[in-house]
Scaffold this active site. Sequence first.
Site, PDB file in Angstrom:
ATOM      1  N   HIS A  92     -15.684  56.959   5.438  1.00 56.13           N
ATOM      2  CA  HIS A  92     -16.378  55.838   6.075  1.00 56.13           C
ATOM      3  C   HIS A  92     -15.410  54.959   6.858  1.00 56.13           C
ATOM      4  O   HIS A  92     -14.230  54.856   6.517  1.00 56.13           O
ATOM      5  CB  HIS A  92     -17.174  55.014   5.047  1.00 56.13           C
ATOM      6  CG  HIS A  92     -16.361  54.126   4.165  1.00 56.13           C
ATOM      7  ND1 HIS A  92     -16.117  54.402   2.843  1.00 56.13           N
ATOM      8  CD2 HIS A  92     -15.754  52.933   4.405  1.00 56.13           C
ATOM      9  CE1 HIS A  92     -15.394  53.429   2.307  1.00 56.13           C
ATOM     10  NE2 HIS A  92     -15.155  52.527   3.238  1.00 56.13           N
ATOM     11  N   ASP A 133     -16.461  43.688   9.420  1.00 53.20           N
ATOM     12  CA  ASP A 133     -17.576  43.712   8.478  1.00 53.20           C
ATOM     13  C   ASP A 133     -17.486  42.510   7.541  1.00 53.20           C
ATOM     14  O   ASP A 133     -16.478  41.807   7.497  1.00 53.20           O
ATOM     15  CB  ASP A 133     -17.609  45.020   7.683  1.00 53.20           C
ATOM     16  CG  ASP A 133     -16.220  45.480   7.242  1.00 53.20           C
ATOM     17  OD1 ASP A 133     -15.374  44.619   6.936  1.00 53.20           O
ATOM     18  OD2 ASP A 133     -15.967  46.696   7.201  1.00 53.20           O
ATOM     19  N   ASP A 181     -14.274  58.816   1.429  1.00 48.72           N
ATOM     20  CA  ASP A 181     -15.427  59.621   1.841  1.00 48.72           C
ATOM     21  C   ASP A 181     -15.596  59.658   3.355  1.00 48.72           C
ATOM     22  O   ASP A 181     -16.606  60.133   3.863  1.00 48.72           O
ATOM     23  CB  ASP A 181     -16.712  59.085   1.192  1.00 48.72           C
ATOM     24  CG  ASP A 181     -16.978  57.613   1.520  1.00 48.72           C
ATOM     25  OD1 ASP A 181     -16.198  57.033   2.305  1.00 48.72           O
ATOM     26  OD2 ASP A 181     -17.959  57.061   0.995  1.00 48.72           O
ATOM     27  N   GLU A 215     -21.252  54.076   5.714  1.00 48.83           N
ATOM     28  CA  GLU A 215     -21.136  55.099   4.677  1.00 48.83           C
ATOM     29  C   GLU A 215     -21.555  56.462   5.223  1.00 48.83           C
ATOM     30  O   GLU A 215     -22.169  56.560   6.292  1.00 48.83           O
ATOM     31  CB  GLU A 215     -22.011  54.717   3.477  1.00 48.83           C
ATOM     32  CG  GLU A 215     -21.669  53.368   2.847  1.00 48.83           C
ATOM     33  CD  GLU A 215     -20.424  53.413   1.972  1.00 48.83           C
ATOM     34  OE1 GLU A 215     -19.606  54.323   2.124  1.00 48.83           O
ATOM     35  OE2 GLU A 215     -20.270  52.512   1.130  1.00 48.83           O
TER      36      GLU A 215
END
Length: 261
Positions: free
Chosen positions: A138, A67, A136, A143
């Site tokens: 990801h 990314d 979370d 996300e």
Amino acid sequence: MEVVIVPDATAGGELIAEAMAALLRRKPDALLGVATGSTPLPVYEALAAKVSAGAVDVSRARIAQLDEYVGLPAEHPESYRSVLRRQVLEPLGLAAGAFMGPDGAASDVQGACEAYDKALAEAGGVDLQLLGIGTDGHIGFNEPCSSLASRTRIKTLTEQTRVDNARFFDGDIKQVPHHVITQGIGTILQARHLVLLATGEGKADAVAATVEGPVAAVCPASALQLHPHATVVVDEAAASELKHADYFRHTYANKPDWQGI
């Protein structure tokens, strides 16, 4: 998926580095997918040590980026291209030509996303993709509620992710970009081997959801359950919420030595 519980981050880094080294011995021009952040550093350090000791030849290895921030020039010290140059390419002695990644500074961001997805396919696909995991759940910058079939695309970061990443920008969240290019979950799942490394108690809930929870977009990493060769390497703290931890320890302890991860 296979879950390997290790004593600490150093042991996890050594285990994964040896898997990368074994791959490169079989396929010297393997394409390694790499992640940024603090979690994978023990992997890169252990692999660099193997190179220095002459235990593996990486001269033909190729590196693929997971990314990138949108809007940061490639030479910005916190662009992921710059980070990976410092943490991976230079320690391994690889030239810039061994590296491929999306252009976060492109005027046509959507075109850059599509071009990177195409480039990965034309390169023969990623042989081993190293992943971290967010608190979370990801992976990459996918996300919660990202499509499990998503391709490389632009994403808007959650406020929590920007808060988490502010530590790399002098603690100033205003410097953290709002948008990123990330390999999509569908793109990530095309790698031949997925290896997720998680350390620390703060990742325990996300690890449990990934391994033992349902496959659901609310926990993007749970998509690893759909992959034919996915390995989750966790330290004791990150494994603390796993209900089947004893089973995972037993199966790994009784695994044939030749099989690797």
